[in-house]
Design a protein around this motif. Structure first.
Motif, PDB file in Angstrom:
ATOM      1  N   ASP A  86       0.808  -1.223   0.000  1.00 11.81           N
ATOM      2  CA  ASP A  86       0.000   0.000   0.000  1.00 11.81           C
ATOM      3  C   ASP A  86       0.845   1.278   0.000  1.00 11.81           C
ATOM      4  OD1 ASP A  86       0.900  -0.232   2.522  1.00 11.81           O
ATOM      5  OD2 ASP A  86      -1.057  -0.094   3.516  1.00 11.81           O
ATOM      6  N   THR A 116      -8.590  -0.878  -4.040  1.00 17.58           N
ATOM      7  CA  THR A 116      -8.096  -2.248  -3.838  1.00 17.58           C
ATOM      8  C   THR A 116      -8.905  -3.175  -4.750  1.00 17.58           C
ATOM      9  OG1 THR A 116      -9.688  -2.726  -2.102  1.00 17.58           O
ATOM     10  CG2 THR A 116      -7.546  -1.827  -1.398  1.00 17.58           C
ATOM     11  N   LYS A 129     -10.481  -5.700  -3.864  1.00 19.24           N
ATOM     12  CA  LYS A 129     -11.744  -5.977  -3.168  1.00 19.24           C
ATOM     13  C   LYS A 129     -12.781  -4.888  -3.503  1.00 19.24           C
ATOM     14  CE  LYS A 129     -10.949  -7.217   1.215  1.00 19.24           C
ATOM     15  NZ  LYS A 129     -10.715  -6.940   2.627  1.00 19.24           N
ATOM     16  N   ASP A 189      -6.072 -12.137  -1.981  1.00 19.93           N
ATOM     17  CA  ASP A 189      -6.756 -11.612  -0.789  1.00 19.93           C
ATOM     18  C   ASP A 189      -7.519 -10.321  -1.076  1.00 19.93           C
ATOM     19  OD1 ASP A 189      -4.811  -9.699  -1.013  1.00 19.93           O
ATOM     20  OD2 ASP A 189      -3.658 -10.337   0.724  1.00 19.93           O
ATOM     21  N   SER A 224       0.474  -5.160  -6.467  1.00 22.84           N
ATOM     22  CA  SER A 224      -0.245  -4.023  -5.897  1.00 22.84           C
ATOM     23  C   SER A 224       0.455  -2.716  -6.264  1.00 22.84           C
ATOM     24  CB  SER A 224      -0.294  -4.187  -4.375  1.00 22.84           C
ATOM     25  OG  SER A 224      -1.030  -3.130  -3.808  1.00 22.84           O
ATOM     26  N   GLU A 244      -6.462  -7.395  -1.424  1.00 21.92           N
ATOM     27  CA  GLU A 244      -5.907  -6.178  -0.794  1.00 21.92           C
ATOM     28  C   GLU A 244      -5.026  -5.387  -1.760  1.00 21.92           C
ATOM     29  OE1 GLU A 244      -6.832  -5.053   2.052  1.00 21.92           O
ATOM     30  OE2 GLU A 244      -8.007  -6.825   2.588  1.00 21.92           O
ATOM     31  N   GLN A 245      -4.672  -5.996  -2.917  1.00 19.81           N
ATOM     32  CA  GLN A 245      -3.757  -5.312  -3.844  1.00 19.81           C
ATOM     33  C   GLN A 245      -4.439  -4.111  -4.503  1.00 19.81           C
ATOM     34  OE1 GLN A 245      -5.222  -8.211  -4.266  1.00 19.81           O
ATOM     35  NE2 GLN A 245      -5.270  -8.943  -6.361  1.00 19.81           N
TER      36      GLN A 245
END
Ligand SMILES: NC(=O)c1ccc[n+]([C@@H]2O[C@H](COP(=O)([O-])OP(=O)(O)OC[C@H]3O[C@@H](n4cnc5c(N)ncnc54)[C@H](OP(=O)(O)O)[C@@H]3O)[C@@H](O)[C@H]2O)c1
Length: 464
Positions: free
Chosen positions: A130, A239, A241, A200, A278, A202-203
């Protein structure tokens, strides 16, 4: 300005070319296939053959004042074998080098060239969790990071070889546009019922609306103070997600279960870096206010806001040199449909309800879809010669089919726009089972149509 485009037949190239042409610039396009390029262009251009290797003909470069360098084999089109990696590299690095050398070799050493916009991508930053990445952040690791770094390094040869030219290097995020590119691929996945977060989730993904890419290129040509690297991404990366949730909402489908990292790595091999890395990229150099679409929600609202549930869409543009009034009769006459429809559909007009086509005319056809006979009845509406009309299915193989035909005067010729919206029978089952399959069929029909129309109306004198 005379502007040379590489990759001008592609998704981004077409949008950029059309905007620049609309602004009055004269365009030159380099392509690997001069025969088919006209059918893939939505703006007028002088088209020249160039494979991306060796010298570009002096005739193509004559008087060119600006270059927009977009060519490159599709990153996510197929797994990255060694051969593919070489093609990905050669079609960007080698081609950029050879293009610059070709300017240098001109009799006037490219002295008219004022600005060279050479695209790169946010892949430059590698996998950075991040971390907020700005234009001054360091290069990351991985194949794409190395490829982008080498692509940029090669573009810098301009500064040495053609010293008066200004160099602009946009590091492009994932481009969002209607019916094309990244969103088009994801729409197929989501509508088939298997779209879900990757790994997941989160990337970070750095994205940009196509309109903001076009505006950036236009500004680059005219703003003398624009120079060097620019992160070309909207101010708010998301992200995976968040992206998944927003896409499920835009496409009006449910997101599926997450796809685990190990599955992506097994299926895509090294190419999975394009999905899992990411990159939270922002620009310190471009004013956030200059982005028309700053949030993902606003971009998706613009592109998909009016989408109906279970609706699929197709959008094509083609420029031809005739004026709308000179070609209206051809495009609005049902008898010509047979000529521009692929032969394997056995498309036949059976009759129409009025002698000449007008508002409300009903037309009957028969055709074969994958060998299965079908009947089709459409009604004409929004009849506005010589600019637009709509044919809408009353009965036939689709649950709903609406085809908008646009003929807009554009640079002395016509910009032909076909916008199709259709729904399949059986609601979400039809969507899941048939969306990708039928959409591909419809795409082939319209690609055939563009080729036939270009052959019939496209000026041979455009190609060189
Ligand atoms: N779209 C995105 O989300 C995105 C994001 C970041 C970076 N980029 C970069 O921006 C550029 C344009 O993207 P795009 O989406 O418009 O791509 P695109 O639709 O695939 O168009 C790329 C163009 O490059 C030419 N080309 C393809 N393979 C080639 C090869 N092996 N050798 C030489 N030329 C080749 C083709 O022109 P001809 O067939 O006429 O020769 C094609 O029209 C690409 O370099 C891409 O990597 C795109």
């Amino acid at each position: 300005m005379k502007v040379l485009l590489t990759g001008g037949t592609g998704f981004v190239g077409n949008e950029v070319g059309r905007k620049l042409s609309e602004q009055g610039h004269d365009l030159v396009v380099l392509t690997r296939n001069v025969e088919t390029a006209g059918a893939r262009l939505s703006y007028p251009a002088k088209v020249f053959q160039w494979s991306g290797k060796g010298r570009v003909s002096a005739q193509a470069l004559e008087g060119v004042e600006a270059v927009v360098n977009l060519m490159g084999e599709g990153i996510a089109d197929a797994p990255w074998t060694e051969k593919r990696k070489k093609n990905l590299r050669d079609s960007r690095v080698q081609s950029t080098h050879d293009l610059i050398r070709s300017f240098e070799d001109l009799e006037d050493s490219g002295e008219k060239l004022k600005v060279f916009v050479s695209f790169s991508a946010v892949g430059f930053y590698g996998d950075r969790a991040d971390d907020v990445l700005t234009e001054t952040s360091s290069q990351g690791e991985g194949f794409l990071a190395e490829l982008c770094a080498e692509w940029e390094e090669t573009a810098r040869e301009v500064l040495e070889k053609i010293p008066q030219a200004r160099l602009v290097i946009p590091r492009l995020g994932v481009v969002l546009g209607e019916c094309h590119g990244f969103l088009d691929r994801l729409e197929r996945v989501f509508r088939s019922g298997v779209g879900g977060k990757l790994g997941d989730g989160e990337q970070f993904l750095s994205w940009i609306h196509i309109q903001d890419v076009v505006n950036f290129v236009s500004d680059s040509l005219s703003h003398q103070d624009m120079e060097g690297i620019f992160n070309l991404c909207a101010p708010h990366p998301v992200t995976n997600k968040e992206l998944t949730k927003a896409l499920a909402k835009a496409f009006q489908v449910k997101a599926f279960a997450p796809v685990p990292k190990f599955v992506l790595k097994a299926v895509y091999g090294e190419m999975s870096e394009a999905l899992l890395f990411s990159q939270r990229v922002v620009s310190e150099k471009r004013n956030p206010k200059s982005f028309q679409f700053q949030t993902l929600e606003s971009a998706l609202e613009d592109l998909y806001g009016d989408l109906k549930k279970n609706e699929a869409r197709l959008l094509t543009h083609l420029w031809v040199p005739q004026k709308p009034e000179d070609i209206w009769d051809f495009f609005s006459s049902e008898t010509n449909l047979e000529e521009i429809t692929p032969k394997n559909l056995n498309f036949k007009v059976l009759g129409k309800s009025t002698e000449a086509i007008e508002e409300g005319t009903l037309i009957d056809y028969k055709l074969k879809i994958h060998g299965v006979p079908a009947k089709w009845k459409t009604r004409i509406r929004d009849w506005d010669p010589p600019h637009e009309f709509v044919d809408e299915q009353l009965s036939g193989p689709y649950k709903r089919w609406v085809h908008h035909h646009g003929l807009k005067p554009f640079r002395g010729g016509t910009l032909l726009t076909d916008r199709v919206r259709f729904q399949l029978p059986l609601g979400s089952m039809g969507r899941m089972g048939g969306f990708a399959f039928v959409r591909q069929d419809v795409e082939k029909i319209f690609s055939y149509r563009s080729q036939v129309v270009w052959k019939k109306f496209g000026s041979k004198t455009q190609n060189s």
